[in-house]
Motif scaffolding. Structure first.
Motif, PDB file in Angstrom:
ATOM      1  N   LYS A 170    -100.389   5.308 -22.733  1.00  0.00           N
ATOM      2  CA  LYS A 170    -101.783   4.897 -22.878  1.00  0.00           C
ATOM      3  C   LYS A 170    -102.538   5.082 -21.564  1.00  0.00           C
ATOM      4  O   LYS A 170    -103.656   5.619 -21.543  1.00  0.00           O
ATOM      5  N   LEU A 171    -101.944   4.631 -20.474  1.00  0.00           N
ATOM      6  CA  LEU A 171    -102.603   4.758 -19.173  1.00  0.00           C
ATOM      7  C   LEU A 171    -102.867   6.218 -18.844  1.00  0.00           C
ATOM      8  O   LEU A 171    -103.940   6.567 -18.323  1.00  0.00           O
ATOM      9  N   GLU A 172    -101.918   7.079 -19.125  1.00  0.00           N
ATOM     10  CA  GLU A 172    -102.099   8.504 -18.839  1.00  0.00           C
ATOM     11  C   GLU A 172    -103.197   9.104 -19.703  1.00  0.00           C
ATOM     12  O   GLU A 172    -103.994   9.919 -19.229  1.00  0.00           O
ATOM     13  N   PHE A 173    -103.259   8.697 -20.971  1.00  0.00           N
ATOM     14  CA  PHE A 173    -104.338   9.188 -21.845  1.00  0.00           C
ATOM     15  C   PHE A 173    -105.697   8.758 -21.314  1.00  0.00           C
ATOM     16  O   PHE A 173    -106.628   9.573 -21.222  1.00  0.00           O
ATOM     17  N   PHE A 174    -105.825   7.482 -20.960  1.00  0.00           N
ATOM     18  CA  PHE A 174    -107.097   6.978 -20.453  1.00  0.00           C
ATOM     19  C   PHE A 174    -107.524   7.738 -19.197  1.00  0.00           C
ATOM     20  O   PHE A 174    -108.681   8.155 -19.074  1.00  0.00           O
ATOM     21  N   LEU A 175    -106.603   7.888 -18.265  1.00  0.00           N
ATOM     22  CA  LEU A 175    -106.967   8.525 -17.004  1.00  0.00           C
ATOM     23  C   LEU A 175    -107.260  10.011 -17.183  1.00  0.00           C
ATOM     24  O   LEU A 175    -108.189  10.539 -16.573  1.00  0.00           O
ATOM     25  N   ASP A 176    -106.486  10.692 -18.016  1.00  0.00           N
ATOM     26  CA  ASP A 176    -106.759  12.102 -18.275  1.00  0.00           C
ATOM     27  C   ASP A 176    -108.130  12.286 -18.915  1.00  0.00           C
ATOM     28  O   ASP A 176    -108.869  13.227 -18.591  1.00  0.00           O
ATOM     29  N   ALA A 177    -108.483  11.378 -19.824  1.00  0.00           N
ATOM     30  CA  ALA A 177    -109.791  11.460 -20.476  1.00  0.00           C
ATOM     31  C   ALA A 177    -110.913  11.286 -19.470  1.00  0.00           C
ATOM     32  O   ALA A 177    -111.947  11.965 -19.545  1.00  0.00           O
ATOM     33  N   TYR A 178    -110.723  10.383 -18.521  1.00  0.00           N
ATOM     34  CA  TYR A 178    -111.757  10.081 -17.533  1.00  0.00           C
ATOM     35  C   TYR A 178    -111.801  11.110 -16.408  1.00  0.00           C
ATOM     36  O   TYR A 178    -112.857  11.662 -16.083  1.00  0.00           O
ATOM     37  N   ALA A 179    -110.654  11.407 -15.815  1.00  0.00           N
ATOM     38  CA  ALA A 179    -110.614  12.265 -14.627  1.00  0.00           C
ATOM     39  C   ALA A 179    -110.659  13.742 -14.961  1.00  0.00           C
ATOM     40  O   ALA A 179    -111.113  14.554 -14.147  1.00  0.00           O
ATOM     41  N   GLY A 180    -110.209  14.115 -16.149  1.00  0.00           N
ATOM     42  CA  GLY A 180    -110.155  15.531 -16.478  1.00  0.00           C
ATOM     43  C   GLY A 180    -109.270  16.271 -15.487  1.00  0.00           C
ATOM     44  O   GLY A 180    -108.147  15.874 -15.205  1.00  0.00           O
ATOM     45  N   GLU A 181    -109.794  17.348 -14.922  1.00  0.00           N
ATOM     46  CA  GLU A 181    -109.039  18.153 -13.964  1.00  0.00           C
ATOM     47  C   GLU A 181    -109.229  17.670 -12.526  1.00  0.00           C
ATOM     48  O   GLU A 181    -108.671  18.266 -11.599  1.00  0.00           O
ATOM     49  N   HIS A 182    -109.987  16.611 -12.339  1.00  0.00           N
ATOM     50  CA  HIS A 182    -110.253  16.131 -10.989  1.00  0.00           C
ATOM     51  C   HIS A 182    -108.994  15.523 -10.381  1.00  0.00           C
ATOM     52  O   HIS A 182    -108.147  14.974 -11.088  1.00  0.00           O
ATOM     53  N   ASP A 183    -108.887  15.610  -9.063  1.00  0.00           N
ATOM     54  CA  ASP A 183    -107.739  15.079  -8.341  1.00  0.00           C
ATOM     55  C   ASP A 183    -107.644  13.566  -8.552  1.00  0.00           C
ATOM     56  O   ASP A 183    -108.541  12.819  -8.182  1.00  0.00           O
ATOM     57  N   LYS A 184    -106.550  13.124  -9.137  1.00  0.00           N
ATOM     58  CA  LYS A 184    -106.394  11.696  -9.444  1.00  0.00           C
ATOM     59  C   LYS A 184    -106.137  10.855  -8.202  1.00  0.00           C
ATOM     60  O   LYS A 184    -106.156   9.622  -8.272  1.00  0.00           O
ATOM     61  N   LYS A 185    -105.897  11.500  -7.064  1.00  0.00           N
ATOM     62  CA  LYS A 185    -105.756  10.764  -5.809  1.00  0.00           C
ATOM     63  C   LYS A 185    -107.096  10.542  -5.112  1.00  0.00           C
ATOM     64  O   LYS A 185    -107.154   9.863  -4.087  1.00  0.00           O
ATOM     65  N   ASP A 186    -108.170  11.124  -5.654  1.00  0.00           N
ATOM     66  CA  ASP A 186    -109.508  10.870  -5.135  1.00  0.00           C
ATOM     67  C   ASP A 186    -109.726   9.359  -5.122  1.00  0.00           C
ATOM     68  O   ASP A 186    -109.521   8.683  -6.134  1.00  0.00           O
ATOM     69  N   ALA A 187    -110.141   8.832  -3.989  1.00  0.00           N
ATOM     70  CA  ALA A 187    -110.286   7.379  -3.850  1.00  0.00           C
ATOM     71  C   ALA A 187    -111.325   6.805  -4.804  1.00  0.00           C
ATOM     72  O   ALA A 187    -111.299   5.600  -5.094  1.00  0.00           O
ATOM     73  N   ARG A 188    -112.225   7.635  -5.324  1.00  0.00           N
ATOM     74  CA  ARG A 188    -113.209   7.151  -6.293  1.00  0.00           C
ATOM     75  C   ARG A 188    -112.589   6.975  -7.678  1.00  0.00           C
ATOM     76  O   ARG A 188    -113.162   6.308  -8.539  1.00  0.00           O
TER      77      ARG A 188
END
Length: 291
Positions: free
Chosen positions: A194-212
């Motif tokens: 679930k967490l991975e789905f949520f984050l993939d939906a939000y971040a898309g291809e953006h770097d998930k380590k981006d502090a924002r």
């Protein structure tokens, strides 16, 4: 744990909305389920609510006191993909009364239709339009947003909240916290999928380590006082613990409220269980001390 909470814990775990994994195919149905939770979370009698816009963003204004002494801006949870403040209304009405506050609850844009940084920009736009001092509160995805937006506003020299309350936030897009594995059999609401789905939906291809996106990786110096709420039984427990320690190590002020056996954002159940009311009281007292 109270009898009411013990019963509610079991009901939460059995709920259709919780048991099923979200996907792009069933997202509309999942969103409807989240919206329908509002039927059980109506605000306290006497609460005044109003739909409005602020900074061009839709908001719900919630007031449950005669003469509000302060303003709270609230960012709801929902994994960045579920929207609306319906399911939070009883909790918000109680928080308004206990903190003697006007609450501005943001209805920000949702992923995957509007990916990062849309939700962050919407919260930022509302804060730009608030013309008085404010405290900033959010849960889950909203707990991420309130920390992320405060950090970006600090970096740009903009107005800052008097204090921040982050409830069970998702702060690490790399899922490196030990509780992701350690609590996987304890957390009734969340799974790593679930967490991975949520984050993939939000971040898309953006770097998930981006502090924002992952504020755990940000410089946290210069933040106002922070209160973190999390259950010791949830997957996201490590995110709050690490953020709490990081803020303290940076010389900042951070407080932690972490009961052992509750579920993710148990705060929403203020209408039904004393533990939720206790948690909201903790938040109200923190805000009153710091605003």
């Amino acid at each position: 744990m109270s009898i009411q909470a013990s019963v509610m814990r079991r009901l939460v775990g059995l709920g259709d909305f919780v048991r099923h994994e979200p996907s792009l195919e069933n997202l509309a149905e999942r969103r409807l389920g989240f919206y329908r939770l509002g039927r059980f979370m109506q605000p306290e009698a006497g609460t005044r609510t109003k739909r409005d816009t602020l900074g061009g963003i839709p908001v719900d204004i919630v007031v449950n006191c005669e003469s509000p002494q302060r303003t709270i801006v609230y960012a709801h949870g929902g994994g960045f993909v579920y929207g609306g403040n319906n399911a939070h209304m009883h909790m918000l009405s109680l928080l308004s009364k206990q903190a003697q506050a006007t609450i501005i609850a943001i209805d920000y844009r949702l992923a995957p239709e509007d990916k990062f940084p849309a939700a962050l920009e919407d919260v930022d736009a509302v804060l730009d339009a608030v013309d008085e001092e404010y405290s900033l509160v959010g849960d889950s995805a909203g707990g991420n947003l309130v920390l992320s937006v405060a950090i970006t506003r600090r970096d740009r020299g903009l107005s800052m909240p008097k204090c921040i309350v982050s409830i069970a936030p998702a702060l690490d897009g790399t899922f490196s916290g030990h509780s992701i594995e350690h609590n996987k059999t304890l957390d009734q609401m969340l799974t790593k999928n679930k967490l991975e789905f949520f984050l993939d939906a939000y971040a898309g291809e953006h770097d998930k380590k981006d502090a924002r996106i992952s504020p755990l990786f940000a410089d946290v110096t210069g933040l106002p006082p922070v209160l973190l709420h999390v259950s010791g039984s949830e997957l996201l427990y490590s995110d709050s613990i690490r953020m709490h320690e990081k803020i303290q190590n940076s010389g900042g002020t951070s407080e932690l409220f972490a009961p052992a056996d509750m579920w993710h954002v148990w705060h929403m159940m203020t209408k039904y269980i004393p533990e939720s009311r206790e948690a909201v009281k903790s938040i109200a007292e923190f805000i009153q001390r710091n605003s």
